[in-house]
Design an enzyme around this catalytic site. Structure first.
Site, PDB file in Angstrom:
ATOM      1  N   GLU A  33       1.116  -1.107   0.063  1.00 43.88           N
ATOM      2  CA  GLU A  33      -0.301   0.148  -0.008  1.00 43.88           C
ATOM      3  C   GLU A  33       0.592   1.397   0.186  1.00 43.88           C
ATOM      4  OE1 GLU A  33      -3.370   0.569  -0.191  1.00 43.88           O
ATOM      5  OE2 GLU A  33      -2.277   3.184   0.297  1.00 43.88           O
ATOM      6  N   MET A  38      -3.950   5.051   3.505  1.00 44.57           N
ATOM      7  CA  MET A  38      -4.942   4.478   3.162  1.00 44.57           C
ATOM      8  C   MET A  38      -5.723   3.307   3.636  1.00 44.57           C
ATOM      9  SD  MET A  38      -6.628   6.868   1.030  1.00 44.57           S
ATOM     10  CE  MET A  38      -7.581   5.649  -0.177  1.00 44.57           C
ATOM     11  N   TYR A  39      -4.540   2.466   5.067  1.00 48.97           N
ATOM     12  CA  TYR A  39      -4.555   1.268   5.454  1.00 48.97           C
ATOM     13  C   TYR A  39      -6.559   0.852   5.168  1.00 48.97           C
ATOM     14  CZ  TYR A  39       0.244   1.958   6.455  1.00 48.97           C
ATOM     15  OH  TYR A  39       1.329   1.825   6.496  1.00 48.97           O
ATOM     16  N   GLY A  40      -7.138  -0.103   4.790  1.00 47.50           N
ATOM     17  CA  GLY A  40      -8.029   0.429   4.876  1.00 47.50           C
ATOM     18  C   GLY A  40      -8.812   0.451   3.427  1.00 47.50           C
ATOM     19  N   GLY A  41      -8.425   1.139   2.683  1.00 49.77           N
ATOM     20  CA  GLY A  41      -8.502   1.583   1.188  1.00 49.77           C
ATOM     21  C   GLY A  41      -9.817   2.974   1.617  1.00 49.77           C
ATOM     22  N   THR A  42      -9.905   3.187  -0.239  1.00 55.99           N
ATOM     23  CA  THR A  42     -11.208   4.392   0.147  1.00 55.99           C
ATOM     24  C   THR A  42     -11.895   4.548   0.526  1.00 55.99           C
ATOM     25  OG1 THR A  42      -9.903   4.153  -2.361  1.00 55.99           O
ATOM     26  CG2 THR A  42     -12.079   4.755  -2.394  1.00 55.99           C
ATOM     27  N   CYS A  43     -13.238   3.120   1.059  1.00 57.91           N
ATOM     28  CA  CYS A  43     -13.576   3.648   0.958  1.00 57.91           C
ATOM     29  C   CYS A  43     -14.115   4.425   2.155  1.00 57.91           C
ATOM     30  CB  CYS A  43     -15.065   1.648   1.217  1.00 57.91           C
ATOM     31  SG  CYS A  43     -16.029   1.750   2.270  1.00 57.91           S
ATOM     32  N   HIS A 428     -45.325  -4.692  11.523  1.00 62.22           N
ATOM     33  CA  HIS A 428     -45.968  -3.103  11.691  1.00 62.22           C
ATOM     34  C   HIS A 428     -45.652  -2.127  12.581  1.00 62.22           C
ATOM     35  CE1 HIS A 428     -49.271  -0.844  10.567  1.00 62.22           C
ATOM     36  NE2 HIS A 428     -49.680  -0.662  11.832  1.00 62.22           N
TER      37      HIS A 428
HETATM   38  C1  LIG Z   1     -16.882   9.799  -1.999  1.00 63.12           C
HETATM   39  C2  LIG Z   1     -17.615   8.452  -2.760  1.00 63.12           C
HETATM   40  C3  LIG Z   1     -18.026   8.006  -1.946  1.00 63.12           C
HETATM   41  C4  LIG Z   1     -19.023   6.498  -2.226  1.00 63.12           C
HETATM   42  N1  LIG Z   1     -19.746   6.158  -1.573  1.00 63.12           N
HETATM   43  C5  LIG Z   1     -19.660   4.617  -1.390  1.00 63.12           C
HETATM   44  C6  LIG Z   1     -21.155   4.108  -1.072  1.00 63.12           C
HETATM   45  O1  LIG Z   1     -21.396   4.431  -0.610  1.00 63.12           O
HETATM   46  N2  LIG Z   1     -21.011   2.706  -1.023  1.00 63.12           N
HETATM   47  C7  LIG Z   1     -20.723   2.082  -2.181  1.00 63.12           C
HETATM   48  O2  LIG Z   1     -20.413   0.680  -2.127  1.00 63.12           O
HETATM   49  N3  LIG Z   1     -19.197   2.356  -2.662  1.00 63.12           N
HETATM   50  C8  LIG Z   1     -18.961   3.851  -2.561  1.00 63.12           C
HETATM   51  N4  LIG Z   1     -17.784   4.667  -3.688  1.00 63.12           N
HETATM   52  C9  LIG Z   1     -17.530   3.509  -4.324  1.00 63.12           C
HETATM   53  C10 LIG Z   1     -16.317   2.911  -3.106  1.00 63.12           C
HETATM   54  O3  LIG Z   1     -15.412   3.631  -2.554  1.00 63.12           O
HETATM   55  C11 LIG Z   1     -15.041   2.353  -3.881  1.00 63.12           C
HETATM   56  O4  LIG Z   1     -15.865   1.535  -5.243  1.00 63.12           O
HETATM   57  C12 LIG Z   1     -14.100   1.071  -3.549  1.00 63.12           C
HETATM   58  O5  LIG Z   1     -13.991   1.479  -2.785  1.00 63.12           O
HETATM   59  C13 LIG Z   1     -13.481   0.458  -4.516  1.00 63.12           C
HETATM   60  O6  LIG Z   1     -12.592  -0.146  -4.151  1.00 63.12           O
HETATM   61  P1  LIG Z   1     -11.016  -0.321  -4.857  1.00 63.12           P
HETATM   62  O7  LIG Z   1     -11.055  -2.282  -4.003  1.00 63.12           O
HETATM   63  O8  LIG Z   1     -10.969  -1.135  -5.752  1.00 63.12           O
HETATM   64  O9  LIG Z   1      -9.909  -0.239  -3.741  1.00 63.12           O
HETATM   65  P2  LIG Z   1      -9.570   1.112  -3.002  1.00 63.12           P
HETATM   66  O10 LIG Z   1      -9.747   0.889  -1.559  1.00 63.12           O
HETATM   67  O11 LIG Z   1      -9.699   2.333  -3.496  1.00 63.12           O
HETATM   68  O12 LIG Z   1      -7.787  -0.032  -2.765  1.00 63.12           O
HETATM   69  C14 LIG Z   1      -6.903   0.714  -3.510  1.00 63.12           C
HETATM   70  C15 LIG Z   1      -5.810   1.357  -2.854  1.00 63.12           C
HETATM   71  O13 LIG Z   1      -4.547   1.222  -3.792  1.00 63.12           O
HETATM   72  C16 LIG Z   1      -3.478   2.272  -3.214  1.00 63.12           C
HETATM   73  N5  LIG Z   1      -2.654   2.010  -4.121  1.00 63.12           N
HETATM   74  C17 LIG Z   1      -3.010   2.404  -5.235  1.00 63.12           C
HETATM   75  N6  LIG Z   1      -1.536   2.893  -6.410  1.00 63.12           N
HETATM   76  C18 LIG Z   1      -0.517   1.812  -5.924  1.00 63.12           C
HETATM   77  C19 LIG Z   1       0.335   1.257  -6.165  1.00 63.12           C
HETATM   78  N7  LIG Z   1       1.132   1.636  -7.105  1.00 63.12           N
HETATM   79  N8  LIG Z   1       1.155   0.999  -4.890  1.00 63.12           N
HETATM   80  C20 LIG Z   1       0.762   0.574  -3.851  1.00 63.12           C
HETATM   81  N9  LIG Z   1      -0.448   0.915  -3.831  1.00 63.12           N
HETATM   82  C21 LIG Z   1      -1.249   1.458  -4.825  1.00 63.12           C
HETATM   83  C22 LIG Z   1      -4.094   3.328  -3.196  1.00 63.12           C
HETATM   84  O14 LIG Z   1      -3.296   4.579  -1.860  1.00 63.12           O
HETATM   85  C23 LIG Z   1      -5.590   2.559  -2.544  1.00 63.12           C
HETATM   86  O15 LIG Z   1      -5.977   2.263  -1.253  1.00 63.12           O
HETATM   87  C24 LIG Z   1     -17.165   5.937  -3.298  1.00 63.12           C
HETATM   88  C25 LIG Z   1     -16.389   6.149  -4.086  1.00 63.12           C
HETATM   89  C26 LIG Z   1     -16.679   7.866  -3.688  1.00 63.12           C
HETATM   90  C27 LIG Z   1     -15.391   8.614  -4.158  1.00 63.12           C
END
Ligand SMILES: Cc1cc2nc3c(=O)[nH]c(=O)nc-3n(C[C@H](O)[C@H](O)[C@H](O)COP(=O)(O)OP(=O)(O)OC[C@H]3O[C@@H](n4cnc5c(N)ncnc54)[C@H](O)[C@@H]3O)c2cc1C
Ligand SMILES: NC(=O)c1ccc[n+]([C@@H]2O[C@H](COP(=O)([O-])OP(=O)(O)OC[C@H]3O[C@@H](n4cnc5c(N)ncnc54)[C@H](O)[C@@H]3O)[C@@H](O)[C@H]2O)c1
Length: 442
Positions: A33, A38-43, A428
């Site tokens: 990562e 960003m541990y745990g990712g985008t969500c 209900h």
């Molecule tokens: C504002 C917003 C709100 C959202 N709300 C919802 C919701 O309510 N419900 C829902 O289901 N979805 C929602 N989504 C969508 C959801 O967040 C994404 O579909 C999901 O998080 C994608 O996860 P992923 O597994 O693809 O990877 P991610 O969680 O995106 O993880 C990818 C990771 O890879 C890392 N990375 C990237 N390139 C490299 C590299 N070269 N080397 C090492 N690490 C790297 C990044 O730093 C990141 O931590 C939302 C999205 C946004 C933007």
């Protein structure tokens, strides 16, 4: 060079789930990562969880700075918990470093004082997606232009917010910032909101959001952003109008994170849209490399990414029956106020596909629960196949719809007739008993 059974690039939903499951099978896993925030990712860090906390707190009249503080506390807690759960696993080694492929089986990781080459027979890409920045004049020159990630770092509520784009992010942020008291204008090149949704439902959504104070500018592009002073910018529109705002949010889609990943050194191909090309088992065009989550294109949701990890596990350890081809009936919710939740086809889509349909519709104000919770806003609609009585789709715009939609999914997955939901005994007074009337289709 360190050798692992698997290298997982990206700590997203699919990546972290797969890391734990492979470790349970005694595989030695490297999880890479690039960003310690960003541990745990985008969500959990910048998307679903923080935004839904802000939606919740805005609706409960919590002042914006307090909601931001609570959001930061929850995110930090979840991030630490996610990190710990894998860091404590003796079969997983976390590298806080950017990954770059040197070949199909070698990945260079570069981080704080770290430079190393890792190798594995199996490599999984889970690098997610990032905000798309449209080529608007002046877009990079102002510090008042934000993405969905940077806007929710602001500790002070922008008084006037201009949002470019009326997709999921545009509408959710419009609703959320409006609830905190910002004056919100949404600019969209389209002539109407949510062109793929049921028109009657969309009319209700627009009416409701406008009644709450959100302003929409249709059929127009943001052409230029100019700094006015230290506190505001002017957005010039293609229709000749302009507006001033204290902040501009770019909500114009997301693009896959493939830059700098060194895919040119591998046999991995991209699609025309720039996503990583995968087969139905999520294998890329390089035999030993898989792609999961947003980076492979298609629907961008956390639960899709989670399901991607199930597909990969199934193809590695089982019969491979679980695949993109077997995935069906995917629900989704847009967390505006009240929320919109959807599954399957709209009436128009069903007719275009040749179905003879029956429809059910229920204004929320006709339902007892709506009076109990004092929220009469919204409309529920369902579409049913006349020939088979099978449910083809549902559009639920109203309170509690993000939970209700999963009931409809369950019935659709079980291939139940619409009468199954119509004639069910519900407790209900709750929202799901709306299905007694809603599924009385004609
Ligand atoms: C504002 C917003 C709100 C959202 N709300 C919802 C919701 O309510 N419900 C829902 O289901 N979805 C929602 N989504 C969508 C959801 O967040 C994404 O579909 C999901 O998080 C994608 O996860 P992923 O597994 O693809 O990877 P991610 O969680 O995106 O993880 C990818 C990771 O890879 C890392 N990375 C990237 N390139 C490299 C590299 N070269 N080397 C090492 N690490 C790297 C990044 O730093 C990141 O931590 C939302 C999205 C946004 C933007
Ligand atoms: N509740 C949820 O599950 C949730 C919430 C937020 C985001 N997401 C995910 O994140 C993804 C991205 O969301 P999004 O809203 O950024 O993308 P989107 O694709 O939903 O919408 C982008 C919008 O921007 C418009 N647009 C594109 N270029 C433009 C330009 N130059 N000027 C003006 N408008 C322009 C498009 O017409 C479209 O309406 C979604 O596909 C969704 O999967 C999910």
């Amino acid at each position: 060079m360190q050798t692992f059974d698997a290298i997982i690039i990206g700590f997203g939903k699919a990546g972290k789930t797969l890391a734990g499951e492979l470790a349970d099978k005694d595989w030695k896993v490297a999880l890479v990562e690039k960003d310690p925030e960003m541990y745990g990712g985008t969500c959990i860090n910048i998307a679903c969880i923080p935004t839904k906390i802000l939606v919740h707190d805005g609706l409960n009249n919590i002042p914006y700075p307090d909601a931001i503080e609570r959001k930061n506390e929850v995110v930090e807690k979840l991030r630490a918990k996610n990190h710990k759960s894998l860091a404590d696993n003796e079969n997983v080694q976390i590298f806080t470093a950017a990954a770059k492929f040197l070949s199909d089986k070698e990945v260079k990781v570069t981080g704080d004082g770290l430079q190393e080459v890792l190798t594995a027979e199996h490599i999984f890409i889970n690098t997610g997606a990032t905000s798309n920045i449209p080529p608007i004049k002046g877009v990079n020159k102002s510090d008042k232009v934000y993405t969905s990630t940077t806007l929710i770092e602001l500790k002070k509520l922008p008084k006037k917010l201009a949002i470019v784009g009326a997709g999921y992010i545009g509408l959710e942020y419009a609703s959320m910032y409006n609830n905190f008291g910002a004056e919100v204008t949404v600019i969209t090149p389209e002539d109407e909101l949510l062109p793929h949704e049921d028109r009657e439902i969309v009319a209700e959504i627009q009416k409701e959001m406008e009644a709450q104070g959100v302003r929409f500018v249709f059929g127009s592009h943001a052409e230029e952003i100019t700094e006015q002073n230290s506190d505001s910018v002017t957005v010039t529109l293609s229709n000749g109008d302009s507006l001033t705002a204290n902040a501009v949010l770019l909500a114009t889609g997301r693009k896959p994170n493939v830059e700098g990943l060194g895919l040119e050194n591998t046999a991995v191909k991209l699609t025309d849209k720039g996503d990583i090309e995968v087969n139905e088992h999520l294998q890329t065009t390089a035999e030993n490399i898989w792609a999961m989550g947003d980076v492979k294109g298609g629907m961008q949701f956390t639960y899709i990414s989670l399901d991607d990890s199930r597909i990969v596990m199934d193809s590695l350890f089982s019969d491979g029956d679980r695949s993109l081809d077997s995935r069906k009936n995917i629900p989704y919710s847009v967390f505006i106020d009240p929320p919109l939740s959807r599954i399957g086809l709209t009436a128009k889509e069903a007719e275009e596909q040749g179905f003879d349909i029956m429809e059910g519709a229920l204004p929320i104000k006709a339902h007892p629960r709506a009076h109990v919770i004092n929220d009469l806003r919204g409309l529920f609609k369902v579409v049913v196949d006349q020939k088979t009585d099978r449910i083809l789709g549902a559009s639920l715009f109203g309170p509690e719809s993000p939970e209700l939609i999963n009931l409809v999914k369950l019935a659709m997955d079980l291939d139940a007739p619409s009468t199954f939901l119509r004639d069910q005994i519900y407790n209900h007074p709750v929202m799901s008993e709306a299905f007694n009337a809603l599924f009385d289709v004609k």
